[in-house]
Design a protein around this motif. Structure first.
Motif, PDB file in Angstrom:
ATOM      1  N   LEU A   1     -13.247 -35.392 -50.865  1.00  0.00           N
ATOM      2  CA  LEU A   1     -13.026 -33.979 -51.130  1.00  0.00           C
ATOM      3  C   LEU A   1     -14.363 -33.248 -51.186  1.00  0.00           C
ATOM      4  N   PRO A   2     -14.385 -31.971 -50.819  1.00  0.00           N
ATOM      5  CA  PRO A   2     -15.646 -31.219 -50.793  1.00  0.00           C
ATOM      6  C   PRO A   2     -16.287 -31.111 -52.167  1.00  0.00           C
ATOM      7  N   LYS A   3     -17.609 -31.068 -52.157  1.00  0.00           N
ATOM      8  CA  LYS A   3     -18.361 -30.987 -53.411  1.00  0.00           C
ATOM      9  C   LYS A   3     -18.927 -29.599 -53.652  1.00  0.00           C
ATOM     10  N   ASN A   4     -18.931 -28.752 -52.636  1.00  0.00           N
ATOM     11  CA  ASN A   4     -19.452 -27.395 -52.787  1.00  0.00           C
ATOM     12  C   ASN A   4     -18.747 -26.467 -51.802  1.00  0.00           C
ATOM     13  N   GLY A   5     -19.083 -25.184 -51.891  1.00  0.00           N
ATOM     14  CA  GLY A   5     -18.430 -24.198 -51.050  1.00  0.00           C
ATOM     15  C   GLY A   5     -18.667 -24.404 -49.570  1.00  0.00           C
ATOM     16  N   GLN A   6     -19.853 -24.878 -49.212  1.00  0.00           N
ATOM     17  CA  GLN A   6     -20.168 -25.095 -47.805  1.00  0.00           C
ATOM     18  C   GLN A   6     -19.307 -26.211 -47.224  1.00  0.00           C
ATOM     19  N   GLU A   7     -19.161 -27.309 -47.968  1.00  0.00           N
ATOM     20  CA  GLU A   7     -18.328 -28.418 -47.503  1.00  0.00           C
ATOM     21  C   GLU A   7     -16.862 -28.004 -47.451  1.00  0.00           C
ATOM     22  N   PHE A   8     -16.432 -27.201 -48.415  1.00  0.00           N
ATOM     23  CA  PHE A   8     -15.051 -26.729 -48.417  1.00  0.00           C
ATOM     24  C   PHE A   8     -14.771 -25.905 -47.164  1.00  0.00           C
ATOM     25  N   ALA A   9     -15.642 -24.942 -46.871  1.00  0.00           N
ATOM     26  CA  ALA A   9     -15.454 -24.078 -45.702  1.00  0.00           C
ATOM     27  C   ALA A   9     -15.451 -24.891 -44.415  1.00  0.00           C
ATOM     28  N   ARG A  10     -16.298 -25.923 -44.346  1.00  0.00           N
ATOM     29  CA  ARG A  10     -16.344 -26.781 -43.160  1.00  0.00           C
ATOM     30  C   ARG A  10     -15.027 -27.526 -42.978  1.00  0.00           C
ATOM     31  N   ASP A  11     -14.541 -28.170 -44.047  1.00  0.00           N
ATOM     32  CA  ASP A  11     -13.288 -28.928 -43.959  1.00  0.00           C
ATOM     33  C   ASP A  11     -12.095 -28.005 -43.729  1.00  0.00           C
ATOM     34  N   TRP A  12     -12.122 -26.852 -44.353  1.00  0.00           N
ATOM     35  CA  TRP A  12     -11.034 -25.875 -44.235  1.00  0.00           C
ATOM     36  C   TRP A  12     -10.833 -25.462 -42.785  1.00  0.00           C
ATOM     37  N   ARG A  13     -11.927 -25.182 -42.095  1.00  0.00           N
ATOM     38  CA  ARG A  13     -11.832 -24.690 -40.713  1.00  0.00           C
ATOM     39  C   ARG A  13     -11.690 -25.819 -39.701  1.00  0.00           C
ATOM     40  N   ARG A  14     -12.214 -26.996 -40.039  1.00  0.00           N
ATOM     41  CA  ARG A  14     -12.214 -28.094 -39.081  1.00  0.00           C
ATOM     42  C   ARG A  14     -10.943 -28.935 -39.139  1.00  0.00           C
ATOM     43  N   HIS A  15     -10.458 -29.207 -40.358  1.00  0.00           N
ATOM     44  CA  HIS A  15      -9.357 -30.156 -40.525  1.00  0.00           C
ATOM     45  C   HIS A  15      -8.039 -29.527 -40.980  1.00  0.00           C
ATOM     46  N   HIS A  16      -8.047 -28.314 -41.459  1.00  0.00           N
ATOM     47  CA  HIS A  16      -6.843 -27.720 -42.031  1.00  0.00           C
ATOM     48  C   HIS A  16      -6.605 -26.345 -41.408  1.00  0.00           C
ATOM     49  N   LYS A  17      -6.048 -26.370 -40.208  1.00  0.00           N
ATOM     50  CA  LYS A  17      -5.893 -25.139 -39.436  1.00  0.00           C
ATOM     51  C   LYS A  17      -4.505 -24.530 -39.570  1.00  0.00           C
ATOM     52  N   THR A  18      -3.574 -25.245 -40.212  1.00  0.00           N
ATOM     53  CA  THR A  18      -2.235 -24.692 -40.435  1.00  0.00           C
ATOM     54  C   THR A  18      -2.089 -24.304 -41.902  1.00  0.00           C
TER      55      THR A  18
END
Length: 238
Positions: free
Chosen positions: A107-124
């Motif tokens: 799971l992401p540890k900061n906002g940058q990692e969250f935004a990366r995973d959000w756009r890359r892996h969770h598009k629906t």
């Protein structure tokens, strides 16, 4: 009087065979340098996810595309060019949870990692909703302690509203509350579009209706929390 043997013509002649080999070796080394250098830039451009993948691309820079008549019989491939495929093959199978959630340690540890995973892996929207629930409100509060990236708050509210389930109301409330603790949160709220503000209002209405169905003691406490959050999200005048 010392006598010195005169140098023969053969001693003074150049060894052309040796020079030719050295020349070819130098040319090959130069070609290899530029080939691998191009591969490095190509790997960076592809935004590879690990150094091992980067190495694989560089090591494979000398390979050429297969021709139609090429025969691969009796060829053994020792180099793991697709390291990700091998990792997936050797990894233990994951138990199905009904959604494509990340492991806790991924799971992401900061906002940058969250935004990366959000756009890359969770598009629906469904994937985003499950992703948010898997993280939880407390951890989201830590992730967005500094600030919430521009435009991300609206996407999060949309996912929560679209995927809303009464059974998740407590977890959703915790997420909404955790987000509100972000630095300069009021600025993020002000940047919400009119459509996103309506989505936010709809989300709070769903929470309100869900809370009303709970026991009186729990409902009163949650009602108070919800009213405070409505002010923070600027849904009601303070």
């Amino acid at each position: 009087m010392s006598t010195q043997k005169p140098k023969s013509h053969d001693d003074e002649s150049l060894n052309f065979d040796k020079l030719e080999k050295e020349l070819y070796a130098a040319v090959d080394a130069d070609k290899r340098y530029w080939r691998e250098n191009d591969a490095k830039f190509r790997a960076v451009g592809q935004k590879v996810e690990s150094y091992e993948e980067f190495q694989d691309i560089v090591k494979a820079s000398h390979l050429k595309p297969l021709e139609k008549g090429d025969n691969l019989n009796n060829i053994v491939f020792d180099q793991p060019w697709n390291s990700h495929a091998i990792k997936m093959k050797n990894a233990a199978p994951l138990k199905s949870t009904g959604s494509n959630l990340h492991k806790t340690d991924n799971l992401p540890k900061n906002g940058q990692e969250f935004a990366r995973d959000w756009r890359r892996h969770h598009k629906t929207v469904e994937g985003q909703y499950d992703f948010l629930l898997s993280i939880g409100g407390a951890r989201l509060e830590e992730i967005f302690k500094t600030e919430i990236s521009f435009g991300l708050l609206g996407d999060i509210l949309t996912a929560l509203c679209s995927g809303f389930s009464n059974s998740d109301s407590t977890a959703i409330l915790a997420i909404v509350e955790g987000l509100s603790s972000a630095n300069r949160f009021s600025l993020s709220v002000q940047f919400l579009s009119s459509k996103e503000k309506q989505v936010c209002s709809d989300l709070f209405q769903k929470l309100q209706l869900s809370i009303e169905s709970q026991t009186e003691a729990d409902g009163k406490h949650i009602q108070d929390r919800l009213k405070e959050l409505e002010k923070i999200y600027e849904l009601k005048s303070k």
